[in-house]
Design a protein around this motif. Structure first.
Motif, mmCIF file in Angstrom:
data_model
loop_
_atom_site.group_PDB
_atom_site.id
_atom_site.type_symbol
_atom_site.label_atom_id
_atom_site.label_comp_id
_atom_site.label_asym_id
_atom_site.label_seq_id
_atom_site.Cartn_x
_atom_site.Cartn_y
_atom_site.Cartn_z
ATOM 1 N N SER A 201 0.834 -1.209 0.000
ATOM 2 C CA SER A 201 0.000 0.000 0.000
ATOM 3 C C SER A 201 0.862 1.248 0.000
ATOM 4 C CB SER A 201 -0.918 -0.004 1.223
ATOM 5 O OG SER A 201 -0.157 0.011 2.424
ATOM 6 N N TRP A 202 2.053 1.165 0.606
ATOM 7 C CA TRP A 202 2.919 2.344 0.705
ATOM 8 C C TRP A 202 3.739 2.611 -0.559
ATOM 9 C CZ3 TRP A 202 3.484 -2.003 3.859
ATOM 10 C CH2 TRP A 202 4.546 -2.858 3.552
ATOM 11 N N ASP A 203 3.590 1.776 -1.583
ATOM 12 C CA ASP A 203 4.286 2.076 -2.837
ATOM 13 C C ASP A 203 3.753 3.384 -3.425
ATOM 14 O OD1 ASP A 203 5.873 -0.169 -2.670
ATOM 15 O OD2 ASP A 203 4.495 -1.422 -3.832
ATOM 16 N N VAL A 204 2.430 3.562 -3.372
ATOM 17 C CA VAL A 204 1.820 4.832 -3.781
ATOM 18 C C VAL A 204 1.636 5.666 -2.523
ATOM 19 C CG1 VAL A 204 -0.187 5.961 -4.799
ATOM 20 C CG2 VAL A 204 0.650 3.792 -5.748
ATOM 21 N N GLN A 205 2.480 6.673 -2.341
ATOM 22 C CA GLN A 205 2.354 7.516 -1.149
ATOM 23 C C GLN A 205 2.889 8.906 -1.441
ATOM 24 O OE1 GLN A 205 4.751 6.546 2.298
ATOM 25 N NE2 GLN A 205 6.238 5.399 1.086
ATOM 26 N N PHE A 206 2.352 9.872 -0.693
ATOM 27 C CA PHE A 206 2.765 11.260 -0.880
ATOM 28 C C PHE A 206 2.380 12.069 0.349
ATOM 29 C CE2 PHE A 206 -1.501 10.764 -2.460
ATOM 30 C CZ PHE A 206 -2.184 11.894 -2.013
ATOM 31 N N GLN A 207 3.050 13.193 0.514
ATOM 32 C CA GLN A 207 2.729 14.115 1.604
ATOM 33 C C GLN A 207 1.620 15.047 1.137
ATOM 34 O OE1 GLN A 207 6.562 15.924 2.207
ATOM 35 N NE2 GLN A 207 7.175 14.449 3.769
ATOM 36 N N ALA A 208 0.417 14.812 1.616
ATOM 37 C CA ALA A 208 -0.707 15.671 1.231
ATOM 38 C C ALA A 208 -0.559 17.060 1.825
ATOM 39 C CB ALA A 208 -2.029 15.047 1.676
#
Length: 782
Positions: A201-208
């Motif tokens: 799940s953390w492969d797609v991640q970003f700081q919103a």
């Protein structure tokens, strides 16, 4: 006459070349590059009898250097100075909570100095790549005492972000690798588009969101307006890379306000979102964080003006109010004061208009803050453009809100221009409003009474408190860095990229860079995490304090430079450099501050258009002349080169360049180095630093895919390498090569053959490009 070199012992040359590293050779399997195999390391060509102070530097990725592989060997073999690309910048050493870690810096400095290199420090004071969360928390308003007689519990907002207008996020994982994109629009806000199920799940991640300031141990309510093309969930964390509070955020195909509570584990946070197991689109309009506080119901008899703002539908100017003072000129001075409050904490941006709703400029009064209790604000300055009215954009805060005004005053050139600012009368001619994108109308009424819930707002720090706080932060940072370097780093970029390239400082020169909040016209910026020290400390003080601390904690013989870009600018006749020199005079006018040198970045291009190229060369010459005349040390600090069709034209990628274009770039490098050595007196020379060792990868954030190196991406020498050698005045010295006597003509009557034994059509070497040739049975290097 050109020099040619006769190659005598071919077998010996071959055995020598086989022991060479990649970076000591030209492109393999290409005879046009074999001449490069004969050159020594670049630093061997520095003539210290003429240029005793000259240092040849390279921008270095510190992790690669510390690994002691190819980058380490290349740097040590070719250069006398190394400069960290990012590792010595503040955000690389200081986290969002103010914790400082200099272990990487210390290892780098020790490794480089042990190898006999100078280390040049980059950089002490900058506005980019700063520990923004820590610095803003230091400057945050002081908390107001909690109410002891509160009669109602309310939620008070501490952070909000509307992706329909704030179209940005912080760090992201690799979008190409993990098959996702982040897009924004005015209706749906942030669109997270994923195309494949990832292993984690953390492969797609970003700081919103970043820089969310909290109190450790306190619980905060997060509300997100979200939907998806199918039902799913976002994984989230409020914290930093070391940890934080985690929670899942469920969503459906309908817009919903999803509420999640987080118990803060640290003072400065980013908000991280992950969705590697979802395929489709997730839309987020906005997010906000609130804390629980006690409020008190207030019933007040007070004549005031109330402006109602509906929830935003599209733009920040959906709801507006105007002050109508009448005509004013560009440059006219103003003082605006008012008592203001709102039902929900917010701010309003301002614009200059001619008649209300006829836009002129976004640079008006700056941002006007509103809290839930009455506050008196005072803003002064000079108008950047002529106009007739000032617009307050009441939809910067996306939700429905009420804004209240009393004791409004706007003085222009010392003359009051607002009628009935205390609203004790009925004249409303100085005010008009627009609601929900409708027409411009007079305010509906003046209110006689007011009932609201009072929640104590924070107490702003005084200007002196902010100054002292930042001096503390700067002291902690500079003393820590100097201690980590152990006195081995003798020169620094004291201040990086200070000059804005626009405006007027009152003396006809450019102003300094400032934040968009300080300067609504905005500034050029790279690197992210911007924090403009000069916004809070002043244009003179922040440089003087940095200089004082660098000399206090640095080596006794430390040299301090001001480093900037576009100093060779053609479009303004080198005005940016002239402005920088004038600012140095201002900084030094206290009789204590001393700036030792000027660094010019020179991120340049060779222009195929002859007029563009000649104009650029003239401005480079003028730049060196101005720098020499300043009496300061002169350093070319971050030189790299691309190739364009013309000035402001299209940059060519490395894969698109011809051999002839590579050689034109080599000739340009040669000319620049020679021009530096010709114009800058030996006692003012610091040296030249090549910023990019190799050509940029296509996915690089810096000049991606461009031919910016003097080695190619595989660490083979390019023609640019020879340009450096020629620029330094070098020639090939080898036991296997002898100089041809220039007074004797080479007999080419029997033909000139290429290295493969094929006869060329040329009658003389002058007709051929640089390379290896066979003449009379012997190899000749042109």
């Amino acid at each position: 006459m050109k020099k040619f070199y006769l190659l005598m012992l071919a077998a010996g040359v071959s055995s020598m070349a086989s022991a060479q590293e990649h970076f000591e050779k030209g492109k393999p399997n290409n005879e046009a590059y074999r001449y490069l195999d004969q050159y020594k390391g670049l630093k061997e060509y520095i003539d210290y009898s003429k240029y005793p102070n000259f240092k040849l530097g390279i921008g270095t990725t510190v992790s690669e250097y510390n690994n002691k592989g190819t980058v380490y060997k290349l740097t040590n073999a070719n250069f006398t100075e190394t400069v960290a690309g990012n590792a010595m910048k503040m955000a690389s050493c200081v986290n969002g909570n103010g914790d400082m870690n200099f272990n990487t810096v210390t290892s780098y400095v020790n490794n480089a100095t042990a190898a006999g290199l100078n280390v040049y420090g980059h950089t002490l004071a900058w506005h980019s790549q700063q520990p923004n969360g820590w610095l803003r928390r230091l400057l945050a308003d002081k908390p107001a005492p909690e109410l002891t007689d509160g009669d109602v519990e309310v939620m008070s907002q501490i952070f909000a972000k509307d992706f329909r207008t704030q179209k940005n996020v912080g760090w992201t994982s690799d979008k190409s690798q993990y098959g996702y994109s982040l897009n924004f629009d005015n209706t749906n806000g942030l669109d997270i588009k994923t195309t494949k199920v990832c292993p984690n799940s953390w492969d797609v991640q970003f700081q919103a969101a970043t820089d969310i300031l909290t109190e450790v141990g306190k619980t905060y309510k997060m509300t997100m307006t979200v939907r998806g093309t199918k039902a799913g969930k976002l994984y989230s964390k409020l914290g930093d890379w070391s940890g934080g509070a985690n929670a899942n955020i469920p969503f459906t195909t309908e817009w919903q306000d999803v509420v999640v509570n987080y118990k803060a584990t640290m003072a400065s946070n980013f908000f991280l979102l992950q969705c590697g197991d979802f395929v489709g689109d997730i839309y987020i309009k906005n997010i906000k964080f609130e804390e629980k506080k006690m409020g008190k119901t207030i019933n007040e008899e007070r004549r005031h003006l109330k402006a109602h703002a509906t929830a935003k539908t599209q733009e920040v100017w959906d709801n507006q109010m105007w002050l109508v003072p009448g005509s004013f000129a560009s440059g006219a001075s103003y003082v605006f004061t008012a008592d203001v409050r709102a039902d929900k904490q917010a701010y309003a941006s301002t614009q200059i208009h001619s008649t209300p709703s006829t836009y002129v400029s976004s640079d008006a009064l700056g941002n006007i803050p509103f809290t839930t209790d009455w506050k008196t604000i005072t803003i002064s300055g000079k108008f950047s453009a002529a106009g007739q009215s000032i617009a307050l954009n009441l939809s910067e805060f996306a939700e429905e809100n009420n804004y209240y005004f009393d004791n409004v005053s706007l003085k222009i050139n010392g003359v009051e221009k607002i009628k009935n600012g205390d609203f004790e009368g009925t004249d409303l001619s100085s005010f008009v409003v627009k609601e929900n994108g409708g027409g411009v109308v007079a305010p509906s009424a003046i209110s006689e009474s007011l009932s609201y819930v009072y929640v104590p707002s924070t107490v702003p720090q005084t200007q002196q408190e902010r100054h002292d706080t930042l001096v503390y932060a700067m002291d902690k940072w500079i003393s820590g860095m100097m201690k980590a370097c152990g006195g081995k780093v003798k020169a620094w970029d004291l201040v990086n990229e200070a000059i804005s390239g626009g405006g007027n400082d009152g003396e006809g020169f450019y102003t300094l860079q400032h934040s968009e909040g300080y300067n609504p016209n905005g500034t050029w910026d790279v690197g992210g995490d911007a924090f403009y020290w000069q916004d809070y400390m002043g244009d003179l003080e922040y440089v003087r304090q940095a200089c004082r601390l660098a000399r206090k904690y640095g080596p006794e013989d430390v040299k301090l430079f001001i480093n900037d870009y576009n100093l060779e600018s053609t479009w303004d006749d080198n005005k940016k450099l002239k402005s920088l020199i004038n600012w140095i005079k201002k900084w030094e006018s206290d009789g204590v501050t001393k700036i030792d040198g000027i660094g010019t970045q020179m991120h340049i291009s060779y222009y195929l258009d002859k007029n563009s190229q000649e104009k650029q060369k003239q401005c480079i010459t003028k730049m060196f002349e101005l720098m020499a005349k300043s009496g300061k040390l002169v350093r070319v600090s971050e030189m790299d080169m691309g190739l364009c069709d013309r000035q402001f034209g299209t940059a060519k990628k490395t894969s698109e360049l011809t051999e002839e274009e590579h050689k034109l770039m080599a000739d340009y490098y040669e000319w620049i180095i020679k021009e530096y050595l010709r114009i800058i007196p030996a006692d003012q020379q610091w040296g030249i630093c090549q910023w990019c060792g190799t050509d940029a990868p296509t996915n690089s954030g810096w000049r991606g895919g461009e031919p910016v190196g003097i080695w190619d991406s595989n660490y083979y020498r390019k023609h640019a390498y020879a340009g450096f050698v020629r620029g330094l005045g070098g020639k090939v010295y080898s036991t296997d090569i002898k100089d041809i006597d220039n007074s004797k003509k080479i007999d080419t009557s029997k033909g000139i053959y290429n290295i493969n034994g094929v006869k060329t059509s040329a009658k003389s070497l002058d007709e051929l490009p640089s390379g290896l040739y066979i003449i009379n049975g012997k190899k000749v290097v042109k």
